[in-house]
Write an enzyme that holds these catalytic residues in place. Structure first.
Site, short mmCIF file in Angstrom:
data_model
loop_
_atom_site.label_atom_id
_atom_site.label_comp_id
_atom_site.label_asym_id
_atom_site.label_seq_id
_atom_site.Cartn_x
_atom_site.Cartn_y
_atom_site.Cartn_z
N LYS A 1 0.84 -1.20 0.00
CA LYS A 1 0.00 0.00 0.00
C LYS A 1 0.87 1.25 0.00
O LYS A 1 0.59 2.21 -0.71
CB LYS A 1 -0.93 -0.01 1.23
CG LYS A 1 -2.05 -1.04 1.10
CD LYS A 1 -2.85 -1.21 2.39
CE LYS A 1 -3.85 -2.35 2.25
NZ LYS A 1 -4.61 -2.64 3.47
N ASP B 1 -11.11 3.10 4.06
CA ASP B 1 -11.36 1.66 3.94
C ASP B 1 -12.86 1.38 3.82
O ASP B 1 -13.26 0.28 3.43
CB ASP B 1 -10.86 0.93 5.21
CG ASP B 1 -9.62 0.10 4.94
OD1 ASP B 1 -9.48 -0.40 3.81
OD2 ASP B 1 -8.80 -0.05 5.87
N GLN C 1 -4.67 -1.26 9.64
CA GLN C 1 -4.52 -2.59 9.04
C GLN C 1 -5.07 -3.66 9.98
O GLN C 1 -4.75 -3.68 11.17
CB GLN C 1 -3.03 -2.85 8.73
CG GLN C 1 -2.78 -4.14 7.98
CD GLN C 1 -3.39 -4.17 6.57
OE1 GLN C 1 -3.51 -3.15 5.91
NE2 GLN C 1 -3.80 -5.34 6.12
#
Ligand code: GUN
Length: 302
Positions: free
Chosen positions: A67, A134, A111
């Site tokens: 990422k 997200d 994460q």
């Protein structure tokens, strides 16, 4: 890693199309990089993404590195927070609160999975909904369900973009999803069944009585099961579009939820693993970050 089935061998086996997420994601990153470069040249601040990783889970470290690399390519400033495995929830929440208030941060990525003892739901809920790139915050999930603007989760968004850019018709088609996770199956059902995509959706799960029968009704079969090769050739109707969202780690590399070799003989189009949905998920994280940045820049001006 060599793909078990390339476009060339696929054509021999009856595949019309390999849905190449790696190539498309690369194109999308180039488009986004141009936008950021032009805006920054015109005096705008660059987009900023905070990336929080708690603990030392090996797979998460790889995801986070990928990422960050993708951010760099597009001109997004990724700000890493690598926290030890014994980080307290209070400390993590305090960091998130600080990032919520920072004007240089457009998106916050926490994460998953978090180490045991940390409440993922509470931590995700602490992220400001307008920085939730997200798309995991209940406010964004609710907006998705209601068809209102917000952030949708990256994997379902990536699947839709991959289908759209490959001119795969969704309107009026029967989409069968296997797997009802909050991150993939549920939001994917909402996106595919929404007014834009306009597909008719069946959402299968561990309680589905006759999975094979449901799969055989699909025009588009989307698999997020989390078990290697759980979907075999006999479960795939001829001419079906197969989207394999599974990422299973085996000793000899990554493998999807579909028996790829078997599916090649049936599908009209199929995503490879790796190189299908995975790169599109990261591209959509970047796209969501740019969306937040554009909205924030407009607010800063106005
Ligand atoms: N862990 C596995 N996939 C994801 C994802 O898409 N986002 C976050 N934050 N964590 C993940």
């Amino acid at each position: 890693m060599a793909r078990p089935c390339s476009i060339t061998t696929g054509a021999v086996m009856g595949i019309n199309k390999l849905l190449d997420g790696k190539a498309l994601a690369s194109e999308l990153r180039a488009e986004m990089a141009t936008e950021v470069r032009n805006a920054v040249a015109a005096g705008a601040r660059p987009p900023g993404l905070a990336v929080i990783l708690v603990g030392d889970d090996a797979a998460s470290q790889v995801y986070v590195r990928n990422k960050q690399r993708a951010c760099a390519e597009v001109g997004i400033v990724s700000v890493p927070f690598l926290l030890p495995v014994d980080t307290s929830e209070a400390k993590l929440q305090a960091l998130i609160a600080d990032l919520n208030g920072r004007p240089d941060i457009d998106g916050i990525l926490l994460q998953l999975p978090l180490p045991e003892g940390l409440d993922s739901r509470a931590c995700l809920d602490a992220i400001a909904a307008d920085k939730d790139v997200d798309g995991f915050h209940p406010a964004n999930m609710g907006k998705l369900a209601l068809g209102l603007p917000g952030f949708a989760p990256c994997t379902p968004l990536g699947v839709l973009e991959l289908l759209k850019r490959n001119n795969i018709e969704l309107d009026g088609k029967k989409a069968v999803i296997v797997g009802r996770s909050n991150i993939v199956g549920k939001p994917l059902a909402m996106l595919l069944g929404g007014k834009d995509a306009n597909a008719t959706v069946t959402l299968c799960h561990s309680g589905t009585r006759n999975l094979k029968e449901e799969c055989l009704k699909a025009d588009i079969l989307l698999l997020a099961v989390g078990r290697p090769k759980a979907i075999t050739a006999d479960m795939i109707p001829d001419g079906c579009v197969v989207v394999d969202i599974g990422v299973n780690r085996l000793p000899d590399g990554l493998c999807g939820d579909v028996d790829f070799e078997g599916a090649c003989a049936k599908a009209s189009a199929i995503t490879p693993v790796p190189g299908g949905v995975g790169p599109m998920t990261i591209a959509m994280l970047l796209a969501n970050t740019l969306k937040s940045w554009r909205e924030r820049l407009a607010q800063e001006k106005g």
